[in-house]
Design a protein around this motif. Structure first.
Motif, PDB file in Angstrom:
ATOM      1  N   ASN A  26       0.822  -1.206   0.000  1.00 42.33           N
ATOM      2  CA  ASN A  26       0.000   0.000   0.000  1.00 42.33           C
ATOM      3  C   ASN A  26       0.860   1.262   0.000  1.00 42.33           C
ATOM      4  O   ASN A  26       0.523   2.256  -0.639  1.00 42.33           O
ATOM      5  CB  ASN A  26      -0.937   0.007   1.210  1.00 42.33           C
ATOM      6  CG  ASN A  26      -2.078  -0.985   1.035  1.00 42.33           C
ATOM      7  OD1 ASN A  26      -2.450  -1.328  -0.085  1.00 42.33           O
ATOM      8  ND2 ASN A  26      -2.625  -1.463   2.146  1.00 42.33           N
ATOM      9  N   ARG A  29       2.022   1.636  -3.427  1.00 42.68           N
ATOM     10  CA  ARG A  29       0.929   2.120  -4.277  1.00 42.68           C
ATOM     11  C   ARG A  29       0.733   3.625  -4.118  1.00 42.68           C
ATOM     12  O   ARG A  29       0.524   4.340  -5.105  1.00 42.68           O
ATOM     13  CB  ARG A  29      -0.364   1.386  -3.932  1.00 42.68           C
ATOM     14  CG  ARG A  29      -0.410  -0.074  -4.375  1.00 42.68           C
ATOM     15  CD  ARG A  29      -1.756  -0.690  -4.057  1.00 42.68           C
ATOM     16  NE  ARG A  29      -1.838  -2.088  -4.449  1.00 42.68           N
ATOM     17  CZ  ARG A  29      -1.904  -3.123  -3.604  1.00 42.68           C
ATOM     18  NH1 ARG A  29      -1.905  -2.895  -2.270  1.00 42.68           N
ATOM     19  NH2 ARG A  29      -1.982  -4.355  -4.061  1.00 42.68           N
ATOM     20  N   VAL A  30       0.783   4.076  -2.878  1.00 43.09           N
ATOM     21  CA  VAL A  30       0.636   5.519  -2.623  1.00 43.09           C
ATOM     22  C   VAL A  30       1.757   6.301  -3.302  1.00 43.09           C
ATOM     23  O   VAL A  30       1.528   7.342  -3.925  1.00 43.09           O
ATOM     24  CB  VAL A  30       0.606   5.797  -1.114  1.00 43.09           C
ATOM     25  CG1 VAL A  30       0.701   7.301  -0.847  1.00 43.09           C
ATOM     26  CG2 VAL A  30      -0.652   5.227  -0.486  1.00 43.09           C
ATOM     27  N   LEU A  33       1.169   6.396  -7.018  1.00 45.12           N
ATOM     28  CA  LEU A  33       0.059   7.296  -7.323  1.00 45.12           C
ATOM     29  C   LEU A  33       0.493   8.754  -7.228  1.00 45.12           C
ATOM     30  O   LEU A  33       0.126   9.578  -8.077  1.00 45.12           O
ATOM     31  CB  LEU A  33      -1.104   7.026  -6.363  1.00 45.12           C
ATOM     32  CG  LEU A  33      -2.340   7.924  -6.542  1.00 45.12           C
ATOM     33  CD1 LEU A  33      -2.931   7.750  -7.942  1.00 45.12           C
ATOM     34  CD2 LEU A  33      -3.379   7.623  -5.467  1.00 45.12           C
ATOM     35  N   ILE A  36       2.454   9.708 -10.341  1.00 50.93           N
ATOM     36  CA  ILE A  36       1.574   9.909 -11.500  1.00 50.93           C
ATOM     37  C   ILE A  36       0.812  11.222 -11.382  1.00 50.93           C
ATOM     38  O   ILE A  36       0.700  11.984 -12.359  1.00 50.93           O
ATOM     39  CB  ILE A  36       0.605   8.724 -11.633  1.00 50.93           C
ATOM     40  CG1 ILE A  36       1.370   7.464 -12.030  1.00 50.93           C
ATOM     41  CG2 ILE A  36      -0.477   9.030 -12.659  1.00 50.93           C
ATOM     42  CD1 ILE A  36       0.529   6.206 -12.050  1.00 50.93           C
ATOM     43  N   LEU A  37       0.296  11.525 -10.177  1.00 49.43           N
ATOM     44  CA  LEU A  37      -0.460  12.760  -9.987  1.00 49.43           C
ATOM     45  C   LEU A  37       0.422  13.993 -10.168  1.00 49.43           C
ATOM     46  O   LEU A  37      -0.001  14.983 -10.769  1.00 49.43           O
ATOM     47  CB  LEU A  37      -1.118  12.764  -8.610  1.00 49.43           C
ATOM     48  CG  LEU A  37      -2.264  11.764  -8.410  1.00 49.43           C
ATOM     49  CD1 LEU A  37      -2.762  11.809  -6.966  1.00 49.43           C
ATOM     50  CD2 LEU A  37      -3.408  12.060  -9.380  1.00 49.43           C
ATOM     51  N   THR A 444       5.790   4.869 -14.718  1.00 49.50           N
ATOM     52  CA  THR A 444       5.268   4.570 -13.388  1.00 49.50           C
ATOM     53  C   THR A 444       4.024   3.700 -13.478  1.00 49.50           C
ATOM     54  O   THR A 444       3.865   2.729 -12.719  1.00 49.50           O
ATOM     55  CB  THR A 444       4.942   5.876 -12.646  1.00 49.50           C
ATOM     56  OG1 THR A 444       6.117   6.686 -12.565  1.00 49.50           O
ATOM     57  CG2 THR A 444       4.449   5.580 -11.231  1.00 49.50           C
ATOM     58  N   GLY A 445       3.134   4.027 -14.422  1.00 46.99           N
ATOM     59  CA  GLY A 445       1.936   3.222 -14.599  1.00 46.99           C
ATOM     60  C   GLY A 445       2.250   1.791 -15.006  1.00 46.99           C
ATOM     61  O   GLY A 445       1.658   0.838 -14.486  1.00 46.99           O
ATOM     62  N   TRP A 448       3.605  -0.060 -12.032  1.00 47.33           N
ATOM     63  CA  TRP A 448       2.519  -0.389 -11.105  1.00 47.33           C
ATOM     64  C   TRP A 448       1.768  -1.631 -11.599  1.00 47.33           C
ATOM     65  O   TRP A 448       1.497  -2.560 -10.824  1.00 47.33           O
ATOM     66  CB  TRP A 448       1.577   0.802 -11.013  1.00 47.33           C
ATOM     67  CG  TRP A 448       0.596   0.726  -9.868  1.00 47.33           C
ATOM     68  CD1 TRP A 448       0.265  -0.381  -9.129  1.00 47.33           C
ATOM     69  CD2 TRP A 448      -0.163   1.804  -9.330  1.00 47.33           C
ATOM     70  NE1 TRP A 448      -0.656  -0.064  -8.184  1.00 47.33           N
ATOM     71  CE2 TRP A 448      -0.940   1.281  -8.274  1.00 47.33           C
ATOM     72  CE3 TRP A 448      -0.278   3.143  -9.630  1.00 47.33           C
ATOM     73  CZ2 TRP A 448      -1.813   2.064  -7.537  1.00 47.33           C
ATOM     74  CZ3 TRP A 448      -1.141   3.937  -8.902  1.00 47.33           C
ATOM     75  CH2 TRP A 448      -1.901   3.404  -7.860  1.00 47.33           C
TER      76      TRP A 448
END
Length: 473
Positions: A26, A29-30, A33, A36-37, A444-445, A448
């Motif tokens: 997790n 994952r954060v 994310l 990407i953001l 990054t995507g 993931w």
């Protein structure tokens, strides 16, 4: 310890291990994310760049200068814009798909002649297999807005189907650089009869240059020489052969005067708009936009050879396509993918600049066409400047901009022509930093997705073993 207590202990450790594993996943994952953001935010922020020339209201004002300035655009928005000396827009036209070369009419600097192209998308009597092109030479009165078609021709293709340049020989004759047929021709605009023609295939092998016959020579410039040793001859630019040639109407290609060699990119690389400077102004010399090398340069004819005597670049210049030497010794440059037109003084400093989405050519109207009133770099003693001579700006508080660094790395890795292709195909606000942000978000995507796949397989007991491993693993 009993079997039951041992099983309970093992079960507790297994649950704890899974909990820790899920917690680590997790957190990762954060992190992914957030990356990407942040990348998306960088691209979104850049998209708010307000530079546009799609309408007259959008065109930015220019700084004040002594003369009128005309800028043409041939990409995202086909436009021709004239700036008054105070910097305000006095004329704007976007009725054609693309605008290329523009020159003032002799004796009336506020009337111009230009080459333009319209793309034809529908089948009809002038286009049997769309898309096709309508190529025109037009004359526009910048004060009244009146436009007159001087000469036109319909051509069967759109890609490499344009006329990028024309030059007037006298009141009734013009020479045209014909990319469609890889030719330079002289036409009588009153009778529409082609009275002289030079075909590049007569002197250059089709195995060299660009793809034949799609876009082989890409003749993008033509200039008539009015005085000196080459009086009456024509200078032409064969972009895809990386060469500037001299043509004699009676003899054809003038041997031993060609500037550049096929694929010798140290000399020039897919150049645009070479201007000939005659002996009376310190020549013979040629000032040229060395487009794919990202610089403007000048060559002097000395002892039967062309020698580079001046070059200019800064850390922003990207695909220049026009350079004119002005009578005051400054140089007017159209930097297409730098999204600007600027004037550089004799010391190499930018003294005037206006933003433009994709400028092709710029002219100072009262100074005559192209470099007609300018002297050679050798005569002026101009100082060369490259992008290594000036320091780049730093937009990071701590002296390091990760996206900027990644963008610079991406630009250095990609071939210059590939990078220019990306700039040409993407919105005007996209640059190295934005390309880096998109690349980082995509990587990054993909990372993931790969991690999630691996975790799912591990959870169901699927293990992958490397082809080389230690005994006992």
């Amino acid at each position: 310890m009993t079997d039951r207590s041992l099983a309970s202990h093992v079960s507790s450790r297994s649950v704890l291990s899974r909990f820790r594993s899920e917690l680590s996943r997790n957190r990762l994952r954060v992190l992914l994310l957030v990356i990407i953001l942040l990348s998306a935010a960088a691209v979104a922020s850049a998209s708010t760049n307000g530079l546009s020339t799609a309408s007259e209201e959008d065109v930015p004002e220019a700084p004040a200068t002594e003369n009128h300035t005309v800028v043409t655009e041939s990409g995202r928005a086909g436009t021709i814009t004239a700036y008054a000396p105070d910097g305000e827009v006095m004329y704007y036209n976007n009725t054609r798909t693309k605008y290329f070369d523009v020159d003032p009419v002799e004796g009336d600097p506020l009337t111009v002649e230009y080459a333009a192209t319209d793309t034809i998308h529908s089948e009809g009597p002038t286009c049997s297999d769309p898309p096709c092109a309508l190529n025109v030479i037009e004359r526009a009165d910048l004060e009244t807005g009146e436009v007159e078609v001087i000469y036109k021709r319909y051509d069967y293709k759109e890609t490499a189907g344009e006329w990028h340049d024309s030059t007037r020989l006298n009141e009734t004759h013009i020479a045209i650089a014909d990319i469609v047929a890889d030719q330079v021709f002289v036409v009588n605009t009153e009778t529409e009869v082609v009275e002289w023609l030079w075909d590049a295939q007569s002197d250059f092998p089709v195995e060299e240059g660009g793809p034949y016959p799609e876009d082989w020579a890409h003749i993008n410039d033509v200039e008539f020489i009015e005085e000196g040793e080459h009086e009456g001859r024509i200078v032409a630019s064969l972009r895809n052969q990386d060469q500037v040639v001299f043509l004699d109407p009676g003899e054809g290609l003038v041997e031993d005067w060609t500037l550049g060699e096929e694929d010798d990119y140290d000399i020039q690389y897919e150049q645009h708009n070479p201007d000939y400077i005659p002996e009376s102004q310190g020549g013979p010399a040629i000032v040229v936009a060395d487009s794919e090398n990202g610089r403007v340069q000048e060559f002097q004819r000395e002892d039967g050879e062309w020698n580079r005597t001046w070059q200019w670049a800064d850390d922003r210049i990207q695909w220049p396509r026009d350079a004119d030497r002005l009578p005051n010794g400054n140089t007017l440059i159209a930097d297409s993918h730098g999204n600007r037109v600027m004037e550089v003084n004799e010391s190499g400093d930018i003294v005037w600049q206006v933003e433009s989405t994709l400028p092709y050519e710029a002219e100072r109207l009262e100074t005559g066409p192209e470099s007609e009133g300018g002297e050679s770099a050798a005569e002026l003693g101009l100082e060369s400047r490259t992008d290594d001579d000036g320091g780049g700006g730093d937009d990071s508080v701590f002296g390091f901009n990760p996206l900027g660094w990644a963008g610079d790395l991406l630009e250095s890795i990609l071939p210059h022509r590939v990078y220019n292709g990306l700039l040409f195909a993407t919105p005007v606000w996209m640059g190295a930093t934005e390309f880096a942000a998109v690349a980082i978000a995509l990587l990054t995507g993909l990372t993931w997705i790969g991690l999630e796949t691996r975790w799912k397989l591990r959870d169901v007991g699927v293990r992958f073993r490397l082809p080389v491993y230690r005994q006992g693993d």
